[in-house]
Design an enzyme around this catalytic site. Structure first.
Site, PDB file in Angstrom:
ATOM      1  N   LYS A  87       8.592  -6.041  -9.026  1.00  0.00           N
ATOM      2  CA  LYS A  87       8.194  -6.896  -7.860  1.00  0.00           C
ATOM      3  C   LYS A  87       9.292  -8.266  -8.272  1.00  0.00           C
ATOM      4  O   LYS A  87       8.894  -8.955  -8.976  1.00  0.00           O
ATOM      5  CB  LYS A  87       6.781  -7.481  -7.700  1.00  0.00           C
ATOM      6  CG  LYS A  87       6.578  -8.574  -6.309  1.00  0.00           C
ATOM      7  CD  LYS A  87       6.714  -7.839  -5.061  1.00  0.00           C
ATOM      8  CE  LYS A  87       6.446  -8.712  -4.011  1.00  0.00           C
ATOM      9  NZ  LYS A  87       6.393  -7.898  -2.613  1.00  0.00           N
ATOM     10  N   VAL A 117       0.804  -1.204   0.144  1.00  0.00           N
ATOM     11  CA  VAL A 117      -0.016   0.035   0.038  1.00  0.00           C
ATOM     12  C   VAL A 117       1.055   1.361   0.086  1.00  0.00           C
ATOM     13  O   VAL A 117       0.551   2.301  -0.722  1.00  0.00           O
ATOM     14  CB  VAL A 117      -0.984  -0.064   1.070  1.00  0.00           C
ATOM     15  CG1 VAL A 117      -1.833   1.276   1.074  1.00  0.00           C
ATOM     16  CG2 VAL A 117      -1.721  -1.303   1.061  1.00  0.00           C
ATOM     17  N   THR A 154       5.677 -14.244  -3.863  1.00  0.00           N
ATOM     18  CA  THR A 154       5.231 -15.764  -3.189  1.00  0.00           C
ATOM     19  C   THR A 154       4.062 -15.730  -2.782  1.00  0.00           C
ATOM     20  O   THR A 154       3.285 -15.016  -2.396  1.00  0.00           O
ATOM     21  CB  THR A 154       6.386 -15.968  -1.933  1.00  0.00           C
ATOM     22  OG1 THR A 154       5.903 -15.055  -1.150  1.00  0.00           O
ATOM     23  CG2 THR A 154       7.895 -15.738  -2.543  1.00  0.00           C
ATOM     24  N   GLY A 159       3.455   2.264   7.867  1.00  0.00           N
ATOM     25  CA  GLY A 159       2.510   1.686   7.043  1.00  0.00           C
ATOM     26  C   GLY A 159       1.332   1.531   7.263  1.00  0.00           C
ATOM     27  O   GLY A 159       0.380   1.364   6.220  1.00  0.00           O
TER      28      GLY A 159
END
Length: 238
Positions: free
Chosen positions: A37, A17, A41, A170
């Site tokens: 990226k 985000v 995973t 975050g």
């Protein structure tokens, strides 16, 4: 900054985000943006990964994954268990450098923390950042325990002579507890770098248009926003 590496002090703390917010602010300023990226995973074929989530929230960004592994593990472990080739730091650097020739800003979102291994030889996101001589933005949680993890990450960056651009929280809670409010003053001290933003809890659930409109308010001018660390810290002073 044409290439920025975005790492976290751990997992599930808002890296994706935050990457989307930085991308949205850059797009609003008229810059072209690519999101890389290196290793996704825990996501199957056809499922939306982190880069696609950034595009959903931020808008018209170029996205690229270098590898995708099905199990939600560290990239080196996930690659080994899947019998697939790992991602190497030089591959990350080469992909980012190519994207940088075609975009104003390239954001590289890591997996977990700075030293999560990409391969069995110990290659990490930090190695890719060194190859690129790129600044590193650290995403950290707000609450208790964040100071130790943030300082360890910052020390490792300094040990490697990498540029720590700053720290973004975050996920800033609606009802911030005492530890979170105290950490606003303490995080830049332990990091030796400025606070560059704070994203509200639940920002990733905003409708894309609302996210794009609000993102610059969550980020400091160095990241293309209008957020002011001193004002924010004073507002929550314990």
């Amino acid at each position: 900054m044409s290439v920025v590496v975005i790492t976290g002090t751990g997992t599930e703390i808002g890296k994706t985000v935050t990457t989307a917010a930085v991308a949205a602010a850059a797009l609003a300023a008229g810059r072209s943006v690519a999101v890389l990226k290196p290793a996704q995973t825990g996501v199957g074929a056809g499922e939306r990964g982190d880069a696609a989530e950034v595009a959903r929230l931020a808008g018209a960004v170029t996205t690229r994954e270098l590898a995708r592994y099905p199990e939600p593990l560290a990239p080196a472990t996930a690659a080994r268990r899947a019998g697939m080739p790992p991602v190497r730091p030089h591959e990350v650097a080469e992909a980012a450098a190519k994207l940088a020739t075609e975009h104003d800003l390239v954001l590289i979102e890591g997996a977990g923390g700075l030293l999560v291994r990409f391969d069995d030889e110990g290659g990490t996101l930090a190695d890719a950042a060194a190859l690129l001589a790129a600044p590193v933005l650290v995403v950290a949680p707000a609450g208790l325990g964040t100071l130790n993890a943030t300082e360890l990450t910052a020390r490792e960056l300094r040990h490697r002579r990498l540029d720590l651009a700053g720290v973004v929280i975050g996920s800033w809670p609606v009802d911030a507890d005492l530890a979170s409010r105290c950490n606003l003053a303490d995080l830049p001290v332990v990091a030796g770098a400025p606070l560059l933003g704070a994203l509200p809890t639940g920002a990733g659930s905003y409708a894309p248009a609302a996210f794009r409109g609000a993102a610059p308010n969550w980020l400091a001018p160095r990241l293309g926003g209008t957020w002011d660390a001193e004002t924010f810290t004073s507002a929550f002073a314990p």
